[in-house]
Design an enzyme around this catalytic site. Structure first.
Site, PDB file in Angstrom:
ATOM      1  N   CYS A 199       0.988  -1.267   0.140  1.00 28.42           N
ATOM      2  CA  CYS A 199      -0.281  -0.252   0.156  1.00 28.42           C
ATOM      3  C   CYS A 199       0.863   1.128   0.147  1.00 28.42           C
ATOM      4  CB  CYS A 199      -1.284  -0.265   0.793  1.00 28.42           C
ATOM      5  SG  CYS A 199      -2.527   0.919   1.040  1.00 28.42           S
TER       6      CYS A 199
ATOM      7  N   HIS B 189      -3.476  -5.259   0.038  1.00 33.63           N
ATOM      8  CA  HIS B 189      -2.563  -5.755   1.193  1.00 33.63           C
ATOM      9  C   HIS B 189      -3.093  -7.408   1.194  1.00 33.63           C
ATOM     10  CE1 HIS B 189      -2.197  -2.060   4.057  1.00 33.63           C
ATOM     11  NE2 HIS B 189      -3.265  -1.774   3.518  1.00 33.63           N
TER      12      HIS B 189
ATOM     13  N   GLU C 195      -1.584  -9.079   3.104  1.00 34.33           N
ATOM     14  CA  GLU C 195      -1.469 -10.374   4.631  1.00 34.33           C
ATOM     15  C   GLU C 195      -2.817 -10.693   4.765  1.00 34.33           C
ATOM     16  OE1 GLU C 195      -1.486  -5.854   5.432  1.00 34.33           O
ATOM     17  OE2 GLU C 195      -0.742  -6.706   3.655  1.00 34.33           O
TER      18      GLU C 195
END
Length: 569
Positions: free
Chosen positions: A409, A535, A537
């Site tokens: 990001c 993102h 994750e």
């Protein structure tokens, strides 16, 4: 007064009737006592994992008692990471644990706050839905809470709905939620309701004894509210809950001895389901809820996963350059993604937390000293200009020293600004987020964001598609051309500078074709340098490491073995 809430109760009982037609949904409520941060979310996720392994359809939801509508505008120092779902909900970080353990996708219906509850009730009052009644905590607020206990059944049927209530028993903010649970219990079958209370057993080192009094008082407070725990999960520093202590807790808390469990500090949270399983918690749940046809639970895959975490053959060190490095919970999903990727690569990933601001005032020698021992470098998401120049310095260090790099990001913005300034000859290039008057705005506010004033829930949120270039690092990781990833941002790559950056050696390897937005960038002359607008994750799971984290760890391990001894400048 009964007629004033008829519509709400009709909806409420309709949900219950629907669930009864579908083999009786079971409701497990998880509350906490003594102190916050005991691990109610991990407890919920662990029980959910075991129930799913037993063959049941399970979901978990979090009810937070704070008045924010969602955690999207909360400082990470206040509440840790904001976890984003596919449908664009900004939620509590516990939903990340739920997804990772269950390997199921959560939605906005899995997280409710007191702010959402009050907002909904006030909107109903303004519309005149209550027909002139005096709007009160009981029944109006508690009715809305009860509606949301079962509202998730609108989308899909579940055998189990596990509901975690945030905060601590005794907090004034959580009282309406606990009262709603009390009322809810009265309106469903006895065998469909379970209350699990997570509490603390502190160990006093000076006297070398464990104290049960905080647990006794916590349960006493819960019973004053009208709730009686079916199961108590005791958090302890180490394995020390013996038969004598169980008998004492059972006597004073009015809970059967075989329903008292110990959750001691584990070296990894993924061991908690195994700890509870060894104590036969699923058998107790089975008996209390009268479950039939429960499948044999196979924990072998999880045991192997935990073993790889605890006994790796290799180790690497990854630097995380951020501004919330004093509170790792601000980057919780990143930490867990490294655990997943490390296990996949048989590697322990040691994280080196570096405050970006410390790099801004450091000399070149000091920066080299700080970063000379790392095998990879990650710049996570974030907002605001504090620490930006330090992050740009770190990105340059990784690029020039051929250190594996992953930007997420804001990390993509940093990588692109650094490259524009130092390689593409766009001197002083910047993002308009940090300098509205920059000569070269290589990162700009998205067009749809320019007229937005309200901050909460207005970013580009949730899952968006991305088309990946075939011969790229991203394609090697994903092994497919079309992907979907989750976003949380307002600023994007300015397409007016794409040609100039491409000529300078930057590769735009991932594009959202519908919006013509850059999603992934790479560098031609670097072994592994990749940054993404999304993102990744948020989509890493137990035994399903995210492809980008998996390949980043693999590249960092390769760097350590082959290039780590080279001098970094």
């Amino acid at each position: 007064m009964k007629n004033d809430n008829l519509a709400g109760f009709k909806k409420y009982f309709h949900h219950l009737k629907m669930s009864k037609k579908k083999n009786n949904t079971k409701f497990i409520f998880i509350t906490g006592g003594v102190i916050s941060g005991l691990g109610k979310g991990i407890t919920a996720a662990s029980i959910g994992y075991l129930l799913k392994q037993a063959g049941y359809k399970v979901t978990i939801q979090k009810f937070d008692p704070y008045l924010n509508v969602d955690p999207g505008t909360l400082s990470p120092y206040q509440h840790g990471e904001v976890f984003v779902t596919d449908d664009g909900a900004e939620t509590d970080l516990d939903l990340g644990h739920y997804e990772r353990f269950l390997d199921e996708t959560m939605s906005q219906k899995n997280n409710t706050t007191a702010g959402k509850i009050y907002e909904t009730v006030i909107k109903k009052e303004r519309r005149g839905d209550f027909l002139g009644a005096t709007v009160q905590i009981i029944p109006h607020i508690t009715d809305e809470i009860k509606n949301r206990f079962v509202g998730i059944l609108d989308e899909k049927y579940y055998d189990f709905i596990i509901t975690e209530v945030g905060g601590t028993v005794g907090d004034i903010e959580s009282l309406p939620f606990l009262e709603a649970i009390r009322q809810f219990e009265q309106n469903i079958d006895y065998n469909n309701f379970l209350n699990i209370h997570v509490t603390l057993l502190p160990y006093i080192y000076s006297s070398e004894e464990i104290k049960t009094k905080p647990t006794q008082h916590s349960v006493m407070k819960l019973r004053e509210i009208g709730l009686r725990p079916s199961i108590i999960v005791c958090r302890t520093e180490k394995e020390m809950l013996n038969n004598e202590l169980r008998e004492k807790i059972s006597l004073f808390c009015d809970v059967k001895k075989d329903s008292i469990f110990e959750a001691y500090d584990a070296s990894t949270i993924y061991e908690v389901p195994l700890i509870l399983f060894r104590q036969n918690i699923i058998n107790v749940i089975k008996n209390k809820l009268k479950l039939d046809n429960i499948n044999r639970i196979n924990t072998e895959e999880l045991k192997q996963f935990v073993s790889r975490i605890k006994n790796p053959s290799n180790s690497i060190k990854i630097a995380i350059i951020g501004k919330y490095t004093s509170l790792p919970d601000a980057y919780k999903s990143i930490m867990e993604s490294f655990i997943h990727a490390g296990a996949k690569n048989d590697t322990k990933v040691e994280l080196k937390w570096i405050n970006a601001e410390n790099l801004e005032s450091s000399s070149k020698d000091h920066i080299t000293e700080l970063l000379c021992d790392i095998d990879g470098l990650l710049i996570p998401g974030g907002f605001g200009e504090r620490g930006i120049e330090g992050k740009i310095t770190a990105a340059k260090f990784a690029r020039t020293n051929k250190i594996p790099f992953l930007g997420i990001c804001l990390g993509l913005h940093i990588a692109l600004i650094e490259y524009a300034r130092n390689v593409a000859n766009l001197n002083n290039a910047n993002s308009v987020e940090f300098n509205e008057n920059t000569e070269y705005p290589v990162i700009d506010l998205m067009l749809k964001q320019k007229d937005i004033v309200q901050k909460g829930g207005t970013m580009r949120l949730g899952a968006y598609d991305c088309r990946i270039k075939h011969d790229s690092l991203a394609y090697m990781a994903y092994q497919k051309k079309n992907i979907s990833e989750r976003h949380r941002h307002r600023y994007e790559v300015n397409n007016n500078y794409k040609d100039q950056l491409e000529k300078a050696g930057m590769v735009f390897s991932g594009i959202n074709q519908k919006l013509n937005l850059v999603e992934i960038i790479e560098l031609e002359n670097h072994p592994w340098y990749l940054a993404v607008q999304f993102h990744p994750e948020f989509k890493s799971r137990v035994n399903k490491a995210h492809p980008l984290f998996r390949e980043f760890v693999k590249a960092s391990l390769k760097y350590k073995k082959e290039l780590g001894s080279n001098k970094k400048e």
